[in-house]
Design a protein around this motif. Sequence first.
Motif, PDB file in Angstrom:
ATOM      1  N   UNK A  84       9.472  74.535  55.271  1.00  0.00           N
ATOM      2  CA  UNK A  84       8.035  74.206  54.402  1.00  0.00           C
ATOM      3  C   UNK A  84       7.622  75.169  53.557  1.00  0.00           C
ATOM      4  N   UNK A  85       8.060  76.500  54.217  1.00  0.00           N
ATOM      5  CA  UNK A  85       7.602  77.747  53.481  1.00  0.00           C
ATOM      6  C   UNK A  85       8.706  78.454  52.841  1.00  0.00           C
ATOM      7  N   UNK A 137      -4.789  80.974  49.175  1.00  0.00           N
ATOM      8  CA  UNK A 137      -4.604  81.414  47.402  1.00  0.00           C
ATOM      9  C   UNK A 137      -3.242  81.898  47.367  1.00  0.00           C
ATOM     10  N   UNK A 138      -2.367  80.815  46.684  1.00  0.00           N
ATOM     11  CA  UNK A 138      -0.929  80.929  46.468  1.00  0.00           C
ATOM     12  C   UNK A 138      -0.693  82.170  45.230  1.00  0.00           C
ATOM     13  N   UNK A 139       0.053  83.050  45.598  1.00  0.00           N
ATOM     14  CA  UNK A 139       0.197  84.194  44.711  1.00  0.00           C
ATOM     15  C   UNK A 139       1.311  83.876  43.460  1.00  0.00           C
ATOM     16  N   UNK A 140       2.065  82.779  43.916  1.00  0.00           N
ATOM     17  CA  UNK A 140       3.127  82.334  42.972  1.00  0.00           C
ATOM     18  C   UNK A 140       3.368  80.907  43.079  1.00  0.00           C
ATOM     19  N   UNK A 184       3.823  90.881  55.556  1.00  0.00           N
ATOM     20  CA  UNK A 184       5.241  90.289  55.184  1.00  0.00           C
ATOM     21  C   UNK A 184       6.259  91.075  55.394  1.00  0.00           C
ATOM     22  N   UNK A 185       6.380  92.113  54.618  1.00  0.00           N
ATOM     23  CA  UNK A 185       7.758  93.023  54.661  1.00  0.00           C
ATOM     24  C   UNK A 185       7.668  94.199  55.954  1.00  0.00           C
ATOM     25  N   UNK A 235       0.852  85.732  60.188  1.00  0.00           N
ATOM     26  CA  UNK A 235      -0.473  85.758  59.609  1.00  0.00           C
ATOM     27  C   UNK A 235      -0.662  85.685  58.152  1.00  0.00           C
ATOM     28  N   UNK A 236       0.342  86.360  57.598  1.00  0.00           N
ATOM     29  CA  UNK A 236       0.238  86.364  55.991  1.00  0.00           C
ATOM     30  C   UNK A 236       0.540  85.027  55.403  1.00  0.00           C
ATOM     31  N   UNK A 237       0.841  83.957  56.350  1.00  0.00           N
ATOM     32  CA  UNK A 237       0.880  82.526  55.748  1.00  0.00           C
ATOM     33  C   UNK A 237      -0.359  81.990  55.512  1.00  0.00           C
ATOM     34  N   UNK A 238      -1.342  82.400  56.244  1.00  0.00           N
ATOM     35  CA  UNK A 238      -2.670  81.698  56.163  1.00  0.00           C
ATOM     36  C   UNK A 238      -3.229  82.442  54.974  1.00  0.00           C
TER      37      UNK A 238
END
Length: 366
Positions: free
Chosen positions: A37-38, A129-132, A114-115, A121-124
């Motif tokens: 999904x991600x 707010x979608x960055x891309x 993320x990296x 938790x970054x996916x929340x």
Amino acid sequence: MGNNSETDIVAATDVEMEQLCTASVELIHYARNITAKQVNIIQIMTYYSLGRWIVELQQKGEKRAKYGSRVIQKLSQELQREFGKGFSEDTLKNARKFYLTYKERISETVFSLFAVEKSETVFRLFEEKKPFLVSWSHYLQLIRIKNDDERSFYEIESAKSGWSVRTLQRQYSSSLYERLALSRNKEAVLKLAKEGNIIARPEDIIKQPTVLEFLGMEERAKYSETDLETALIDKLQRFLLELGKGYLFETRQKRFTLNEDNYYVDLVFYNRLLRCYVLIDLKVDKLTHQDIGQMQMYVNYYDRYEKLDDENPTIGILLCKEKNDALVEITLPKDANIYASEYKLYLPDKKLLQQKLQEWIAEVVH
């Protein structure tokens, strides 16, 4: 002394190169374990992170500048050894360019989660707010666009309109941004980059010029309006794409009768965003005042006999081979919903349109 110094630099670079390779391998393993999904945001964030690390290592001091290409080469070799195809030097160069283009999109906190921490938790944060907005394949096209406002426009439109990569390529090649911008005032041009093409007024659906290269018709001295109309109907889906948002096709050669005389509107559309009829008349020659008067009659007829009370006034578009803005302006009242747009049977010269847009903006500013 000089040789020792260079040896030290190479040794230090090799250590950091190994760290870069290790971190990159760990990141990609982590990314591949995330749910399907991600996948899109994971793919984009992975390339963003790789691009950032490449840039950071390449830019550590001027003395190391000559080792910049070596960074991408060695990282590509290591990643392909670990994961097989998919991390070529070209891919990593694109990741680097993508990071440099969109580095302001991601905060230090999000990047670290993320990296570095690889925290889910970054996916929340991404859900809030979608960055891309679009896919990695779309961004491979977008990073080729140098102008920030133009790039932003195509990104927003791709997301809002659900453009495929192929459609994005076509819209860019047809200079959609410049054609829309040349049809607007300066304030509206600035909005294009921030909001995309918002259809709120009749003027918002006009392009200068309208590009009909998809018809495959050759430029020749003479062809009839029926030839052009038939070609447009045969390629109706692509014509609707060129017209823009909200169009529904109703009919061709719409007949109405006044005092036993028959009149025919070439193409009738309805725009659900503006909630009004849009009449299109095709003119394969230079636009005349008679053509404009005829379209005014068509619009008046639709406003009086076809449109419903809760619908907006009818719009008339004269699609012509050669238009005359002064003629249109002097022939019509100022509040008339009638517009002329030249059509082109080939893709316009993008550089020429960009130059015209810059000149037009400069005139408005001064």
